[in-house]
Design an enzyme around this catalytic site. Sequence first.
Site, short mmCIF file in Angstrom:
data_model
loop_
_atom_site.label_atom_id
_atom_site.label_comp_id
_atom_site.label_asym_id
_atom_site.label_seq_id
_atom_site.Cartn_x
_atom_site.Cartn_y
_atom_site.Cartn_z
CG ASN A 1 -1.74 1.22 1.37
OD1 ASN A 1 -1.81 2.02 0.43
ND2 ASN A 1 -2.39 1.39 2.52
CB SER B 1 5.25 -1.08 12.46
OG SER B 1 4.86 0.26 12.67
CE LYS C 1 -0.19 3.33 4.83
NZ LYS C 1 -0.10 3.49 6.26
N GLY D 1 2.65 2.67 11.15
CA GLY D 1 3.62 3.76 11.05
C GLY D 1 4.26 4.18 12.36
CG HIS E 1 -5.83 1.92 5.28
ND1 HIS E 1 -5.40 2.83 6.21
CD2 HIS E 1 -4.80 1.06 5.09
CE1 HIS E 1 -4.15 2.54 6.56
NE2 HIS E 1 -3.76 1.46 5.89
CD GLU F 1 -3.16 -2.25 7.54
OE1 GLU F 1 -2.01 -2.39 7.08
OE2 GLU F 1 -3.87 -1.26 7.28
CD GLU G 1 -2.94 5.56 6.82
OE1 GLU G 1 -2.90 5.56 5.58
OE2 GLU G 1 -2.00 5.15 7.54
P1 13P Z 1 3.16 0.83 7.79
O1 13P Z 1 3.71 -0.48 7.27
O2 13P Z 1 3.85 2.02 7.22
O3 13P Z 1 3.04 0.83 9.28
O4 13P Z 1 1.65 0.92 7.21
C1 13P Z 1 0.83 -0.16 7.29
C2 13P Z 1 -0.40 0.12 6.52
O5 13P Z 1 -1.16 1.01 6.86
C3 13P Z 1 -0.63 -0.65 5.30
O6 13P Z 1 -1.94 -0.47 4.84
#
Ligand code: 13P
Length: 236
Positions: free
Chosen positions: A8, A197, A10, A161, A90, A155, A92
């Site tokens: 992903n 992460s 993002k 992150g 997601h 997740e 976010e």
């Molecule tokens: P990170 O691997 O940067 O923590 O992000 C995970 C994520 O949100 C994947 O969708």
Amino acid sequence: MRRLIVANYKMNGDKKLFASIIKKINKLKVMDTKIVLCPPFVYLDEFKIKNKFVSLGCQDITIQDNSKSTGQISPKMLAEFQVKYVIVGHSERRKLGETDAQINEKVKICLNNDLLPIICVGEEKKSDKLDLVLCQVERALENTSKDNTPIIAYEPVWAIGTGKIPEPSRIDRMSEKIRAKIKDLGYQNCIVLYGGSVNKDNFSEIARSKIDGLLLGGVSLKIDEFIAIVKGIDNE
Ligand code: 13P
């Protein structure tokens, strides 16, 4: 067992970075791992994938299915770019106000258009009740055909992150609970991913948990690390 690894990206990357990623991805040889790359919409056309182990995905889909949808992307447009997978729900996007009902609509739109939704679920805080996650799973799948094999990405929001990861026993427990819930709902099979992460130093510990694959964020942008993770998982 065939593992699934999803990148992903993002709202990151640019033409130059993605060109270098694609060059290496197209040369990548794996035996038993499936890879899905999910760039921002505007870069889908840069992803000319010539590797049978790799598929294209995207990070969201529109709910409205008509032409009065300024700023939205239709399933038909995605099909033109050979998109097969869609990240849905997601955290976010949930933070921006996306509801379980909207996520369920998106899942149904994907399934009605031959797209495979990767449904993201996860608790906000480490201290939250894990049953909340099972509610997210149930609501996302409401009124969908039991012939599908749901793809669920666990997740934990507190792990995204932050450099913090759950103990493998917690990932195992969640993965078992998610599988049991999905069976209870009447589906035969499911695919459970872990995301949050993951990096080159911790992926093998995480991959020993009862999961079918990984959803990678930040590390997807570092192509050599990403490939090291893919190869490491493929060789397990
Ligand atoms: P990170 O691997 O940067 O923590 O992000 C995970 C994520 O949100 C994947 O969708």
